[in-house]
Design an enzyme around this catalytic site. Structure first.
Site, PDB file in Angstrom:
ATOM      1  N   GLY A   1       0.842  -1.200   0.000  1.00 37.36           N
ATOM      2  CA  GLY A   1       0.000   0.000   0.000  1.00 37.36           C
ATOM      3  C   GLY A   1       0.876   1.248   0.000  1.00 37.36           C
TER       4      GLY A   1
ATOM      5  N   ASP B   1       4.705  -9.503   6.894  1.00 39.81           N
ATOM      6  CA  ASP B   1       4.000 -10.510   6.081  1.00 39.81           C
ATOM      7  C   ASP B   1       4.884 -11.182   5.018  1.00 39.81           C
ATOM      8  OD1 ASP B   1       1.880  -9.652   7.573  1.00 39.81           O
ATOM      9  OD2 ASP B   1       0.939  -8.497   5.968  1.00 39.81           O
TER      10      ASP B   1
ATOM     11  N   GLY C   1       7.415 -27.815  14.638  1.00 38.81           N
ATOM     12  CA  GLY C   1       6.959 -29.200  14.494  1.00 38.81           C
ATOM     13  C   GLY C   1       5.445 -29.303  14.545  1.00 38.81           C
TER      14      GLY C   1
HETATM   15  O1  F6P Z   1       0.411  -6.191   7.283  1.00 36.90           O
HETATM   16  C1  F6P Z   1       0.940  -6.415   8.548  1.00 36.90           C
HETATM   17  C2  F6P Z   1      -0.128  -6.897   9.486  1.00 36.90           C
HETATM   18  O2  F6P Z   1       0.458  -7.093  10.767  1.00 36.90           O
HETATM   19  C3  F6P Z   1      -0.876  -8.159   9.049  1.00 36.90           C
HETATM   20  O3  F6P Z   1      -0.164  -9.341   9.288  1.00 36.90           O
HETATM   21  C4  F6P Z   1      -2.143  -8.027   9.851  1.00 36.90           C
HETATM   22  O4  F6P Z   1      -3.212  -8.719   9.262  1.00 36.90           O
HETATM   23  C5  F6P Z   1      -2.389  -6.550   9.822  1.00 36.90           C
HETATM   24  O5  F6P Z   1      -1.139  -5.922   9.618  1.00 36.90           O
HETATM   25  C6  F6P Z   1      -3.029  -5.993  11.067  1.00 36.90           C
HETATM   26  O6  F6P Z   1      -3.236  -4.623  10.838  1.00 36.90           O
HETATM   27  P1  F6P Z   1      -3.628  -3.598  11.976  1.00 36.90           P
HETATM   28  O7  F6P Z   1      -2.463  -3.456  12.901  1.00 36.90           O
HETATM   29  O8  F6P Z   1      -3.933  -2.342  11.246  1.00 36.90           O
HETATM   30  O9  F6P Z   1      -4.789  -4.200  12.693  1.00 36.90           O
END
Ligand code: F6P
Length: 329
Positions: A111, A135, A193
């Site tokens: 983004g 991610d 595991g």
């Molecule tokens: O994109 C990073 C991340 O931590 C994702 O793994 C997660 O789904 C999202 O951001 C959570 O976003 P926010 O902190 O805005 O709730």
């Protein structure tokens, strides 16, 4: 490479989107490298929202002292939906021009890069992106800063849960972050595991999941750990728990690890790559790069055009799933 004749006299660095461990190491590296080259450096606080508010401050060598090892970001961050609008980006370009800022370094995910690309295309501001998200899902780069730390944090948590799961002969669904990407889930699954991993964007194969749990119990396993990739929205684990209980009479506990995975001290890998990428970003701007990302591919940092890093990286889950299943018998 798109060349420019304009020398960079000043630049600004910012973090955008979800923070990730190692962002501070990257900020420090950008600031120190730039000052070392005689470039004036500004920090934009609070991501694109801060840019629009003019929340921009000059940075010195000591403004980044003792931050290398800290999680979060000293520059703060935000998810700024307004930045999707051209008029808003025009305002951002004016603010940068008024501050005499020649170039930008944006640390963030897809983004953030989309905003950077539009700003560059519309206003010709040289911009280098540093991939930062837990991610590990950005196209054009095999690695994003923060992933390794997030995996290590999740692995520590799962190890703790394994202790109590074994003591009580219990099964746990442990949900990890990653949004639509399964990278965290797979690596955590292999390194703890886990008996099974529920991938993002895949139908849950209940027959297989139940077979794996019951097979483990039959051969004397004292616990089952199932890692769940959260997908678009956190909470999928509760649906799986319901289904396992109602359809198969299997009782499982749920633990959603959540934002614990986003914070904490960056690992050596994240500090090292963030430091290297910050240095590469500033040198790329000095070398005339206009809109690139400090990608990490085949063991080295390379400059990849920003437009190739706007989407999500295609996930190849097969080999890791195979490894996990081979070891979980
Ligand atoms: O994109 C990073 C991340 O931590 C994702 O793994 C997660 O789904 C999202 O951001 C959570 O976003 P926010 O902190 O805005 O709730």
């Amino acid at each position: 490479m798109e060349a420019t004749n304009r020398a960079i006299k000043s630049l600004a660095v910012m973090c955008s989107g979800g923070d990730s461990p190692g962002m501070n190491s990257a900020v420090r590296s950008v600031v120190r490298t730039a000052i070392g080259l005689g470039i004036e450096v500004f920090g934009i606080y609070h991501g694109y929202s801060g840019l629009l508010e003019g929340n921009i401050h000059k940075m010195g060598l000591s403004s980044v002292s003792n931050i290398l090892q800290r999680g979060g970001t000293i520059l703060d961050t935000s998810r700024c939906l307004e930045f999707h609008t051209p008029e808003i980006r025009q305002e951002a370009a004016h603010i940068l021009a008024r501050k005499h800022i020649d170039a930008l370094v944006v640390i963030g995910g897809n983004g953030s890069f989309a905003g950077a690309m539009a700003l560059h295309q519309e206003h010709q501001i040289p911009i280098i992106g540093i991939p930062g998200t837990i991610d590990n899902d950005i196209a054009g780069t095999e690695y994003t800063i923060g992933f390794n730390t997030a995996v290590q944090t999740a692995v520590n948590a799962v190890d703790n849960i394994r202790d109590t799961a074994s003591a009580h002969s219990r099964s746990f669904l442990i949900e990890v972050m990653g949004r639509t990407a399964s990278s965290i889930a797979l690596q955590v699954g292999i390194c703890t595991g886990a008996e099974y991993v529920v991938l993002s964007n895949h139908e849950v194969d209940y027959e297989q999941l139940v077979a794996d749990i019951t097979h483990g119990v039959a051969r004397g396993k004292t616990s089952s750990i199932i890692i769940v990739a959260e997908g678009e929205k956190s909470g999928l684990s509760y649906q799986i728990k319901e289904e396992l209980s109602n359809r198969y009479q299997i009782d499982v506990h749920v633990c959603i690890l959540g934002h614990i995975q986003r914070g904490g001290r960056p690992t050596v890998l994240d500090r090292y790559l963030a430091s290297s990428m910050g240095y590469a970003a500033v040198n790329a701007l000095c070398g005339g790069y206009q809109s690139h990302v400090t990608a990490f591919n085949k063991g080295a940092i390379e400059m990849v055009p920003l437009e190739r890093c706007l989407g999500k990286r295609e996930e190849i889950t097969g080999p890791e799933m195979e490894l996990l299943r081979a070891l979980a018998i």
